[in-house]
Structure formats: structure tokens, C-alpha cells
Scaffold this motif. Structure first.
Motif, PDB file in Angstrom:
ATOM      1  N   ILE A 219      85.796 -38.345  61.447  1.00  0.00           N
ATOM      2  CA  ILE A 219      85.887 -37.819  60.213  1.00  0.00           C
ATOM      3  C   ILE A 219      84.389 -37.262  60.043  1.00  0.00           C
TER       4      ILE A 219
ATOM      5  N   SER B 282      85.066 -48.753  61.314  1.00  0.00           N
ATOM      6  CA  SER B 282      85.133 -47.846  60.180  1.00  0.00           C
ATOM      7  C   SER B 282      85.764 -46.584  60.771  1.00  0.00           C
ATOM      8  N   ASN B 283      85.226 -46.072  61.859  1.00  0.00           N
ATOM      9  CA  ASN B 283      85.620 -44.846  62.457  1.00  0.00           C
ATOM     10  C   ASN B 283      87.023 -44.983  63.172  1.00  0.00           C
TER      11      ASN B 283
ATOM     12  N   TYR C  61      86.520 -45.515  54.768  1.00  0.00           N
ATOM     13  CA  TYR C  61      87.564 -44.574  55.136  1.00  0.00           C
ATOM     14  C   TYR C  61      89.015 -45.270  54.886  1.00  0.00           C
TER      15      TYR C  61
ATOM     16  N   GLY D 249      88.035 -44.571  50.518  1.00  0.00           N
ATOM     17  CA  GLY D 249      88.075 -43.343  50.417  1.00  0.00           C
ATOM     18  C   GLY D 249      87.031 -42.955  49.161  1.00  0.00           C
TER      19      GLY D 249
ATOM     20  N   HIS E 125      92.575 -43.390  57.983  1.00  0.00           N
ATOM     21  CA  HIS E 125      91.092 -43.134  57.681  1.00  0.00           C
ATOM     22  C   HIS E 125      91.075 -41.792  57.166  1.00  0.00           C
ATOM     23  N   ARG E 126      90.524 -41.696  56.059  1.00  0.00           N
ATOM     24  CA  ARG E 126      90.116 -40.403  55.236  1.00  0.00           C
ATOM     25  C   ARG E 126      88.881 -40.569  54.217  1.00  0.00           C
ATOM     26  N   PRO E 127      88.564 -39.151  54.038  1.00  0.00           N
ATOM     27  CA  PRO E 127      87.281 -38.941  53.313  1.00  0.00           C
ATOM     28  C   PRO E 127      87.681 -39.036  51.888  1.00  0.00           C
TER      29      PRO E 127
END
Length: 459
Positions: A91, A48-49, A415, A418, A347-349
Motif C-alpha cells: 500500500i 502489516s505490509n 491495514y 484501516g 490490507h487496506r488504507p
């Protein structure tokens, strides 16, 4: 020939049904940090990271499976580091600060000539009286977007409604104005339009070609399937009219791109057939989106419906893979977009730029987190005259951060996803998590297969 096609369809149905069942089980979250994925003869860890895709040995997989089952994050991170996988967070909990605005959508007219009962915009007027954006508001919106931008930057202007072509003249004026202003500042500008297709005229092709429009036409299936979901206000079907209107556009498209968007309901779930027919017509791309938030709750997808949709989407994905293996173009947009996100390790919040780099502008110049939130005070973030209210924007970005969402914090796909469409989640909750996770799991496996079997393929 027909027997062969029937056998192919039957085989595709059987394979996709089995895959959907197996993937549904395999994609369940058992760690927020990692998902172990089997593809071909190889074992992978999807982290995920940083959305990283790392090949691991069978021994390492067995070890990680054992640690994951113990629900001990400290131990898991220790073993990941021990086998050479960097676990430092990419993130954090901090929301985006002062994001530059690079895209706006203009509700150029809050009115529609159709009577789609599920429409989130309440048949175009967002629950109020019909409105058209006056020219001055449109010009101010373009200025607000372009004035702060510097040489070399990129921006996007999208025209929406209601049905935007009910205000066609203003679209033309604003496009010409924005194009000239962007050129004078050496800014790259893109234009797009989402339409129901009933008002497309052959005489306008030259204009859309000149300004390289991306035009998305809403089509909810083939023939009667579409007509039942997207009639005129008098109940008359629109499918044949739309197809006739769009034919010259499909033939003429060179600089412009004509795509189809299918809203999926329990009434139009034969997705492989729809995809094949629309691609065969010449659409630049075709994409599917489940109906999760209808204004009157009608035709919304349940978890059971989404399970069926997953099987249908996997069947479409297998058709896509087969085309790639044969060296043929098959523009299934959901698959292409998923591949792009996986390849660039997205990868985004947040699920999109809503409320950050993107704003939806209503006909009267109010700014909302996106076009779906027009007239919704919960997502109002300013107006064109006074600008973005930074206090409201900061709160929005803080509240909507994926680390603030449940059950997202426990999900391996957070991520990439989102947290899901803000509008759908805020209205209906997270009914589609299993579907989204399963679809991502399938596309990750598919991406690995294509990379391995057709390494020269470039989307």
C-alpha cells in the motif's frame, strides 16, 4: 447441572480476564512494520505490509525483538529481508481513484418510532424535520447505482432510516424494480435492511424470503438491558415485542438471513450471556459494536469500559472456539469476520468503502460518504440528480487515507483496521485503538489455534 454451568462461567470469566490483561500488554505497538505473536509452541511475525502471518524460529524472534527495541526501521527491514520476508510495500500513499459505486444505502424514511437516546441519527431525523424518500428519488437512486454496471458485476442496496419499515410500501416497490432491472442486465443484486424490529409483520415474510433479504435487528441485550437502552418514545420497553415479532422470521429464514446487532454501552456489558441467548433463539449471526459516538454523549464507552468489553469479547471468542472444536455452529459475527479478514490477508488504507464504492443517500437524494453522515456537510459528496462530485470525493479519499491518520502510521494493525470508523473518529477521535489492536491480536492467535487444531474447519 446449574453448578456445572456456574463453574464454566466462572472459569471463562477468569481465563478471559487474564487473557485480556496479557493481550492488552502484548498488542501495544512497538513497530509500524511488524508484530511478533506467540501462539501455541510457535512464533509468528505478523507483517502489516500485506497482513501476512509468517512462522519464524525462536532465534529469529529474538533477533527481531532486539532490532525492534532499537527503533531502527532500516535495520529491521534489512533483517526481515535477510530471513526471506519480502518487505516491498503493498500500500502506498496514493488514494483510490475513480472507484466504481457498487453499494448504496437509502434513508428511506428519516423518522423513527423509538426513543433511543444515544442514536447517532438523533432518533431518526438527523436533526431535521421527519422526512420520507419520495418514490422518484428512490427510483433515481437505483438507476444511478445500476446503469453503469456491467454484466456479471455485483451490487448491494440497503434500506435504512430512521426506522425503514415506516415506509414499507416504497421498500417493496424499489426492491421489485431493482431486482427486475438487475436481472435484465445480468447483475447480481443483494438487499439488506436494518430495523428496530417493532414493525416486522408475519405477512411480509414471503416478500423478504423471495428477495433474499439480509435483515439486521438491533437488540441491545436481553430483557430489561435492552428496554433501558431502546424504549419507545413514551419510555415503554420494546424487547418482548421485538422477540415476538422476530420469532416467525427466525423459523422461516431460508433464503433470507436474520441477524442481531448489539450496540454495547456501559449498561449492557454481559456479552457472553447475550451472545448465547441470541444464538440460541436462531439468529443467523450476532455481532457487537461499542457505542463510541452518541449524539448527546450519553452511554458512550470510555477506555475503561472498552477494557471490560475486551474481556467480554474474549470470553465470547473462547465460546466460539469451543463450539468449533465440538463441531457446532456458533455464529459470533465479530469472530467470523475477523477470521475472514486474516485468512484473505486483508490490507487496506480505509476501514470500509465509505465515500468510495459505497454511498449513503438521504431522503431528499443527497449523497454522503455513508449512512451515518446524512445531513453532515463535511461528508456530502454529491446528489442523485447530478452525481458524485469527483473533486469532493477525491479530497475525502485523500484526507481519510490511513497514511494521513495519527497515530495510525505507527501502528502494526493499521491495514487490518484501516484507521477506524470515519464517523466515530471525526466526531470523537481514536478512543478505541487499544481495544481494536487487542481484539485483532486475540483473533490472530485464535485463528492460528483453530487452523492447527481443526484444519478441516471451514467458516
Amino acid at each position: 447441572m446449574s453448578i456445572t454451568l456456574e463453574k464454566q462461567a466462572s472459569t471463562l470469566e477468569e481465563i478471559s480476564k487474564v487473557l485480556a490483561f496479557e493481550i492488552g500488554k502484548a498488542s501495544k505497538p512497538n513497530s509500524s512494520h511488524i508484530k511478533l505473536i506467540h501462539s501455541g509452541k510457535k512464533q509468528f511475525a505478523f507483517l502489516s505490509n500485506g497482513s501476512r502471518f509468517v512462522e519464524i524460529s525462536k532465534r529469529e524472534k529474538q533477533l527481531l525483538q532486539s532490532v525492534i527495541s532499537q527503533k531502527n526501521d532500516t535495520e529491521l527491514l534489512f533483517h526481515l529481508n535477510n530471513i526471506g520476508i519480502d518487505t516491498r510495500p503493498v500500500i502506498n500513499n496514493k488514494p483510490i481513484e475513480n472507484p466504481p459505486l457498487h453499494a448504496i444505502s437509502l434513508a428511506i424514511v428519516q423518522k423513527c418510532n423509538m426513543g433511543c437516546t444515544y442514536c447517532y441519527a438523533e432518533q431518526g431525523n438527523f436533526g431535521e424535520t421527519n422526512q420520507k424518500m419520495d418514490l422518484q428519488t428512490g427510483l433515481e437512486s437505483i438507476d444511478y447505482l445500476l446503469n453503469p454496471r456491467k454484466k456479471g458485476e455485483k451490487v448491494q442496496v440497503t434500506f435504512l432510516g430512521g426506522e425503514p419499515l415506516l415506509n414499507k410500501k416504497e421498500i417493496q416497490i424499489l426492491t421489485e424494480y431493482a431486482s427486475l432491472k438487475a436481472k435484465s442486465k445480468d447483475i447480481a443484486i443483494q438487499f439488506s435492511l436494518t430495523t428496530n424490529g417493532t414493525l416486522l409483520k408475519e405477512e411480509d415474510i414471503t416478500f423478504f424470503e423471495k428477495y433474499k433479504f439480509s435483515i439486521t435487528v438491533s437488540i441491545d441485550g436481553i430483557g430489561e438491558e435492552h428496554d433501558k437502552l431502546r424504549p419507545l418514545k413514551n419510555g415503554k420497553g420494546t424487547y418482548n415485542q421485538i422477540i415476538e415479532n422476530i420469532k416467525p422470521y427466525l423459523i422461516a429464514q431460508k433464503e433470507m438471513q436474520i441477524s442481531a446487532r448489539v450496540t454495547v454501552t456501559p449498561k449492557n456489558l454481559n456479552l457472553p450471556k447475550t451472545l448465547d441467548e441470541l444464538i440460541g433463539m436462531g439468529f443467523h449471526s450476532v455481532g457487537f459494536s461499542p457505542l463510541l459516538n452518541a449524539i448527546n454523549d450519553e452511554n458512550e464507552m470510555t477506555k475503561e469500559d472498552l477494557s471490560i468489553m475486551l474481556k467480554e469479547m474474549i470470553a465470547c471468542g473462547l465460546q466460539f472456539e469451543r463450539a468449533v472444536l465440538r463441531g457446532k455452529r456458533y455464529p459470533f459475527l465479530n469472530m467470523i469476520n475477523a477470521y475472514k479478514e486474516i485468512e484473505k490477508q486483508t490490507h487496506r488504507p480505509y476501514p470500509c468503502g465509505a465515500g468510495a464504492g459505497y454511498m449513503g443517500v438521504s431522503a431528499n437524494g443527497e449523497m454522503y460518504a455513508c449512512h451515518r453522515f446524512v445531513n453532515d456537510e463535511n461528508a456530502k459528496l454529491g446528489n442523485i440528480s447530478t452525481g458524485i462530485n469527483t473533486e469532493l470525493q477525491e479530497k475525502w479519499l485523500s484526507d481519510r487515507h490511513v497514511h494521513q491518520q495519527t497515530p495510525c502510521t505507527e501502528c502494526w494493525a493499521k491495514y487490518l483496521c484501516g484507521g477506524g470508523c470515519h464517523h466515530e473518529v471525526m466526531e470523537k477521535g481514536r478512543v478505541s485503538c487499544d481495544y481494536i489492536r487487542s481484539w485483532l491480536y486475540f483473533t490472530i492467535q485464535s485463528f492460528e489455534r483453530i487452523q492447527r487444531l481443526v484444519p478441516e474447519w471451514n467458516q
